[in-house]
Design an enzyme around this catalytic site. Structure first.
Site, PDB file in Angstrom:
ATOM      1  N   SER A 319       0.831  -1.301  -0.087  1.00 15.94           N
ATOM      2  CA  SER A 319      -0.015  -0.039   0.094  1.00 15.94           C
ATOM      3  C   SER A 319       0.743   1.337   0.046  1.00 15.94           C
ATOM      4  O   SER A 319       1.650   1.401  -0.789  1.00 15.94           O
ATOM      5  CB  SER A 319      -0.787   0.014   1.197  1.00 15.94           C
ATOM      6  OG  SER A 319      -1.958   0.969   1.109  1.00 15.94           O
ATOM      7  N   LYS A 344      -0.648  -4.149  -3.395  1.00 12.48           N
ATOM      8  CA  LYS A 344      -2.112  -3.514  -2.982  1.00 12.48           C
ATOM      9  C   LYS A 344      -2.094  -2.100  -3.469  1.00 12.48           C
ATOM     10  O   LYS A 344      -1.316  -1.014  -2.919  1.00 12.48           O
ATOM     11  CB  LYS A 344      -2.336  -3.398  -1.535  1.00 12.48           C
ATOM     12  CG  LYS A 344      -3.408  -2.838  -1.163  1.00 12.48           C
ATOM     13  CD  LYS A 344      -3.800  -2.864   0.358  1.00 12.48           C
ATOM     14  CE  LYS A 344      -5.081  -2.181   0.847  1.00 12.48           C
ATOM     15  NZ  LYS A 344      -5.134  -0.631   0.680  1.00 12.48           N
TER      16      LYS A 344
END
Length: 424
Positions: A319, A344
């Site tokens: 992320s 992600k």
């Protein structure tokens, strides 16, 4: 006298009838009011998703028809409304958009602020096989100390199979009072890639203080190397990073190793601010919303350091930490050393609802400066170096850490068999 009594009896009966009728009407009105309140609550959630969700097709379904399917139901309690909202969001088939009851929402806010309780795991549902997967244990947490690793599969929690459970259901089962224990059943791929090892770990829950940065200035030959381990992008991360970099600069650091291994991400803004401390000029990241509109986030020319830099990554780098790693790699500011990142590439926004509950909604996807979409793919490092076996926290950033040693040789220009690959 008897006639008078009869009159009073009829009056009493009449008053009672009127009272009963009034109570019945009041009860009916209250029931209608409660029904309308629950409808309004569900509709509010539907509208937030309708306005913000990154997929304009809503998983190939008519979102207005979905609303009609749920709004006509009768909800007798807020708990029933919660259940219906979860069912409605499940039709999106995207695990990061989810409903959070008040206690869970408060816990998430506390986590991003820098402290929480529990076992200390960041988890996700693998979108290929729909199994609960560990992104990374929080450093120093009960799960970390018990030996849980990135990419472990959680197949059971207290002997309850996780198959079919949502992320929040799994997280809720792992929460509990400080000092209580939870048993996790894990599946871990064997080193040779042939099969898995199954193990049970009994973990005692505790309060977890998330220290975003652990740093030390290492004397490596003629060079002072600032080793910065960034564990999470929480509310303290950017301020702590700024303080650390300025301190190392004042102490004469001439090279840096940024360790993003096991960093599961966190606040988008924190990742952006830290990227601007390291990159003098260039694009940090692009975000793409539901309409395909791209927004670019640039550096402002106020980097704190410009010395040579290497970044360490692994399968737990996810992320916001992938945003930072991708920006450093594709702006040619740093080489990445280690193994492929988690993959992600979606961005969530949190919405607080009227009763203290919350809603996490995926509002956009991000692309690296060269417009690579890393979701489900990850970022391949410039120099691929695997750890032959897990190392302890004390070994990180030392001569017992083979990936750190590789980073030093990359900084020296002496690393052999360098494998340079693109991000996708």
């Amino acid at each position: 006298m008897i006639k008078q009594r009869r009159i009073w009896s009829w009056l009493l009966i009449g008053v009672m009838a009127i009272a009963i009728q009034f109570l019945a009407i009041s009860g009916a009105n209250a029931a209608v009011t409660d029904y309308l309140q629950e409808q309004k609550f569900l509709t509010n959630v539907w509208q937030i998703v309708n306005r913000s969700y990154f997929d304009p097709e809503f998983n190939n379904q008519n979102w207005y028809k979905v609303r009609r399917q749920f709004i006509n139901r009768k909800f007798n309690s807020r708990e029933e409304t919660y259940a219906a909202i979860k069912e409605m969001l499940a039709t999106l088939d995207e695990p990061f958009t989810r409903f959070l009851e008040p206690e869970k929402f408060k816990s998430m806010q506390t986590s991003t602020a820098g402290e929480l309780t529990g076992v200390g795991l960041q988890i996700a549902v693998d979108e290929f096989d729909e199994r609960v997967t560990v992104i990374a244990p929080i450093e120093g947490s009960p799960a970390d100390l018990a030996g849980v690793r990135s990419r472990d599969r959680i197949v059971g929690i207290d002997n309850i199979p996780t198959k079919g459970l949502t992320l929040d259901e799994c997280a809720n089962r792992m929460r509990g009072a400080i000092g209580s224990e939870v048993k996790l059943t894990l599946e871990r791929p064997l080193a040779d890639g042939k099969g898995v090892e199954k193990l049970d770990l009994l973990i005692k829950r505790d309060r977890i203080a998330v220290t975003p940065i652990i740093a030390k200035l290492n004397q490596e030959g003629d060079h002072k190397v600032g080793y910065v381990r960034l564990n999470q992008f929480n509310g303290n991360a950017s301020a702590d990073m700024e303080k650390t970099l300025k301190k190392f600069k004042a102490e004469g650091a001439d090279r840096y190793v940024l360790d993003l291994r096991g960093n599961p991400g966190g606040l988008f803004d924190a990742g952006l601010q830290i990227a601007r401390m390291l990159i003098s000029e260039g694009t940090v990241v692009y975000t793409v919303d539901r309409h395909g509109v791209q927004e670019s986030f640039e550096t402002k020319g106020d980097a704190i350091i410009n010395e040579p830099l290497v970044v360490l990554t692994d399968g737990g780098t996810a992320s916001a930490s992938e945003i930072l790693a991708g920006a450093l790699q594709e702006n040619h500011r740093a080489q990445l050393v280690g193994t492929k990142t988690f993959g992600k590439g979606l961005i969530q926004s949190l919405y607080e609802l009227e009763d203290g509950a919350g809603l996490a909604v995926t509002i956009a996807k991000y692309e690296t400066p060269l417009h690579h979409n890393i979701h489900k793919r990850g970022i391949i490092p410039d120099v691929e170096v695997s750890l032959s076996e897990p190392i302890t926290r004390k070994q990180l950033g030392t001569n017992e850490d083979s990936q750190y040693i590789a980073a030093l040789s990359v900084l020296d220009g002496t690393y052999k068999n360098v494998i340079v690959k693109s991000a996708n």
